[in-house]
Write an enzyme that holds these catalytic residues in place. Structure first.
Site, PDB file in Angstrom:
ATOM      1  N   SER A 577     -51.506  22.874   1.725  1.00 51.34           N
ATOM      2  CA  SER A 577     -52.728  21.619   1.564  1.00 51.34           C
ATOM      3  C   SER A 577     -53.775  21.258   2.655  1.00 51.34           C
ATOM      4  O   SER A 577     -53.821  22.005   3.603  1.00 51.34           O
ATOM      5  CB  SER A 577     -51.671  19.833   1.747  1.00 51.34           C
ATOM      6  OG  SER A 577     -52.469  19.034   2.025  1.00 51.34           O
ATOM      7  N   TYR A 590     -44.161  15.888   6.272  1.00 55.64           N
ATOM      8  CA  TYR A 590     -44.839  17.393   4.661  1.00 55.64           C
ATOM      9  C   TYR A 590     -45.778  18.096   5.513  1.00 55.64           C
ATOM     10  O   TYR A 590     -46.426  19.223   5.499  1.00 55.64           O
ATOM     11  CB  TYR A 590     -44.866  15.797   4.027  1.00 55.64           C
ATOM     12  CG  TYR A 590     -46.432  16.063   2.959  1.00 55.64           C
ATOM     13  CD1 TYR A 590     -45.671  16.719   1.942  1.00 55.64           C
ATOM     14  CD2 TYR A 590     -48.208  16.378   3.405  1.00 55.64           C
ATOM     15  CE1 TYR A 590     -46.662  17.198   1.377  1.00 55.64           C
ATOM     16  CE2 TYR A 590     -48.278  16.461   2.143  1.00 55.64           C
ATOM     17  CZ  TYR A 590     -48.225  17.474   0.922  1.00 55.64           C
ATOM     18  OH  TYR A 590     -48.628  18.020   0.235  1.00 55.64           O
TER      19      TYR A 590
END
Length: 700
Positions: A577, A590
């Protein structure tokens, strides 16, 4: 007997259906009925024809047209466009051009000149056999029960015993123009015959109506089945069993261990093989039998069989009573070398000055007592079909050996079929393999969003794909959708929790049994969470680390183990990501887990390089469409972090990007394909950002 529970073929002809069809449509109908039962013919085997009166598009006159299954068609699925159409008067005129058996191959070049109505479907080598039978409807099939007669030492006398004068017999002759003339002569001399058995080949039958032709084919096969049932009642097949099958889970575990190793030994860079495992009752009966050592080296008889399975299989030495798999692994290199040397010697003994160059000398079929059969080919469908053909060969050997002795096709005759210049020309016409043909991809989180788009992209390039996901409902949908588009052979699904160590090992074992191993791992399974750090519970932190760090480690570790077994290199692509490089507010768990993924990829790239294992990363950002992680709380949480409504989020991300463009799953899939393909063959340890531009995530 030919099956453990012999059963007569059913007469499936439906007068009501057939009555509403045109004559060509009835030919399709008849073909599909015959092709639907593998006891009649296997995939791509046999052919059917009808002689139909039609108006000539140039003269408007009625002319007789031969409709015959075109080259490479499959009876079970053929449609109208699968048939070649040829003028019968021109086919008959070819007899005047025939210069004798030593020139018969040149007759194939005349077939296009006989084409009716500019039909582009190429006529097969069997066209003269159908044309010169003086009956309007002809079937040519390869039934197990009939080939068992055709492959017996006393084939001719068996035919006479079973059928009397109703079915004739012709000695072995390679398909072609000369055999067509033999059939015509037989029919002229035996006008009452219903058909003929071709030695080491198959069955020809005919009739005055499509229904009569179909029913004759079924009746003749049933007559043979009945005769074998009576003759073999109470006799042990193949001399009886000399060893026992291992339990099914053990057989599967052995297949999972051995198939990647064999695959690695018989594959080459750019030409990897795909595997198939078969431990059906018929296979186990044969591999456990007393006659396996004598029958297996004889190879197959019917040309359709050995073109799919090679002239003979390789028997893997193994004693199920003392299951030492390490010893089997140690012995495999010598066994494979011996097979290749034997094949080379066969080629050298039989070749001609103009023979095509020797093809792949590795076995297609591998037989293992107590375990079953492995087959390997350029793609899954071919590997599976090769297994089906060898099961047919087993059925043939069972029948022939029970009532006579089995006779494989003589070596030179087998070579003349395998390296036939016409067969070579057909191979040369095959389309170029797709860029990922022979590759096996394992995609986690593969049932939706980025994972599903990636699976589709890899499938489009010819890869076999294992779709792994924890969502069973989504897996079912993916299996159905992808199977319909790309073919069931190319897709497998497995329920997988990537945090379950044993489950990951089992999923890779399943891939090894279904396809032969793994070449590409796309690690994509993910979750998302958002909360200020003071509100981040330990369970949230652990869940992110479990799935996004531990899960990526577990699937990568298992991939490395498989890659090193295969010794073919390997390819890992992490879907990380933008947040692994650029921090975001209220997403510490995250972002940290995604950063761990990126660093893990770098570490693996270092470890894998000496083994030609490449590891790269794709960093998406804001891929909302189709993504499961962007449903529910995560979308709401990210919207709250930016003080906006959830339905405003996609537009926000688009405007935030430097290129002012939205990012979709297909965009990520394209980057994955680039990294998984040879286009990036000299890249490892790299990161590709697919985020429409974000200065914070520029790699440094």
């Amino acid at each position: 007997m030919l099956d453990k529970q012999p059963a007569r073929l059913a007469n499936l002809w439906n007068d009501g259906k057939a009555a509403a069809m045109s004559e060509p449509e009835r030919l399709v109908y008849r073909s599909n009925l015959l092709g639907s039962d593998k006891r009649i013919t296997n995939y791509g085997g046999g052919n059917t024809s009808s002689k139909v009166w039609q108006k000539d598009p140039l003269t408007g006159e009625d002319v007789e047209v031969l409709w015959v299954k075109g080259s490479g068609g499959d009876s079970a699925s053929i449609k109208l466009d699968g048939f070649a159409t040829l003028y019968m008067d021109k086919l008959r005129a070819l007899k005047n051009l025939y210069r004798g058996v030593e020139h018969e191959d040149e007759m194939v070049g005349y077939l296009p000149h006989c084409t009716f109505n500019l039909n582009p479907r190429a006529a097969s080598i069997d066209t003269p056999l159908h044309a010169y039978v003086p009956k309007p409807f002809v079937d040519h099939m390869h039934p197990d029960a009939i080939i068992a007669i055709a492959a017996a030492r006393n084939s001719e006398s068996l035919t006479k015993t079973i059928f009397g004068d109703t079915i004739g017999w012709l000695p072995w002759k390679r398909p072609g123009f000369e055999l067509g003339l033999w059939l015509a002569k037989f029919c002229a001399e035996n006008p009452e015959a219903r058909g003929v058995i071709l030695e080491s080949h198959g069955l020809f039958t005919w009739g005055d109506t499509p229904k009569a032709c179909y029913e004759t084919t079924v009746d003749v096969i049933n007559q043979a089945i009945d005769w074998f049932e009576r003759e073999t009642m109470g006799k042990p097949a193949f001399g009886g069993a000399v060893t026992r099958s291992l339990p099914a889970p053990e057989r599967r575990a052995i297949a999972a261990r051995l198939m990647p190793i064999v695959r690695g030994m018989i594959s080459k860079p750019g030409a990897a093989k795909i595997g198939h495992f078969d431990d059906s009752d018929a296979v186990l009966e044969f591999v456990n039998s007393a006659e396996l050592p004598a029958l297996a080296p004889l190879g197959t008889s019917c040309p359709d069989h050995f073109l799919r399975t090679k002239i003979r299989p390789l028997v893997i030495g193994f004693d199920p009573a003392k299951p030492d798999i390490d010893a089997v692994v140690a012995a495999l290199p010598a066994a494979l070398d011996a097979y290749r040397a034997d094949y080379q010697a066969y080629y050298e003994r039989c070749k001609y000055a103009d023979s095509p160059a020797m093809r792949d000398p590795n076995a297609v079929v591998y037989l293992m007592p107590g375990v079953g059969m492995f087959t390997f080919a350029a793609d899954k469908a071919t590997a599976r079909i090769s297994a089906e053909f060898y099961v047919n060969a087993i059925n043939v050997m069972r029948g022939a050996a029970a009532v006579s002795s089995y006779a494989g096709l003589p070596e030179q005759d087998a070579f003349d079929i395998e390296y036939w210049l016409l067969e070579e020309a057909k191979l040369q016409r095959l389309p170029k393999p797709k860029s990922l043909a022979g590759q096996i991809a394992f995609v986690t989180g593969g049932a939706g969003g980025i994972g599903k788009a990636t699976a589709i992209r890899l499938l489009r390039e010819g890869a076999c794909v294992v779709v792994a996901d924890i969502d069973e409902a989504a897996l079912g949908t993916a299996q159905d959708e992808l199977g319909k588009v790309f073919g069931k052979d190319f897709v497998r699904t497995v329920r997988l929790d990537v945090t379950d160590e044993a489950g990951v090992a089992t999923a890779y074992a399943d891939s090894a049994v279904e396809f032969g191993g793994v070449d590409i791992l796309v690690s994509n399974a993910g979750i998302s969470s958002a909360a200020p750090v003071e509100d981040t519970e330990l369970s949230m932190w652990n869940r992110n680390m479990d799935i996004l760090a531990k899960g990526y480690f577990l699937v990568s570790r298992e991939a490395f183990r498989t890659f090193k077994q295969q010794k073919l290199g390997g390819n890992i692509v992490f879907i990380a990501s933008k947040n692994g490089l650029a921090a975001s507010p209220n997403a510490a768990a995250y972002c940290t887990a995604k950063a761990a993924e990126i660093h893990l990829a770098r570490c693996l790239a270092l470890e894998g390089a000496d083994h030609q294992i490449r590891v790269n990363t794709v960093n998406p950002d804001a891929v909302l469409r189709g993504s499961k992680i962007w449903t529910g709380e995560w979308r709401e949480q990210r919207a709250a972090a930016y003080s906006m409504q959830p339905d405003e989020l996609e537009e926000h991300y688009r405007k935030r990007s430097m290129l002012k463009r939205s990012v979709f799953p297909e965009d990520i899939a394209e980057a994955v394909y680039f990294l998984a393909s040879d286009m990036s063959a000299k890249s490892t340890g790299n990161i590709i950002n697919v985020d429409a531009g974000n200065a914070q995530s520029f790699t440094r």
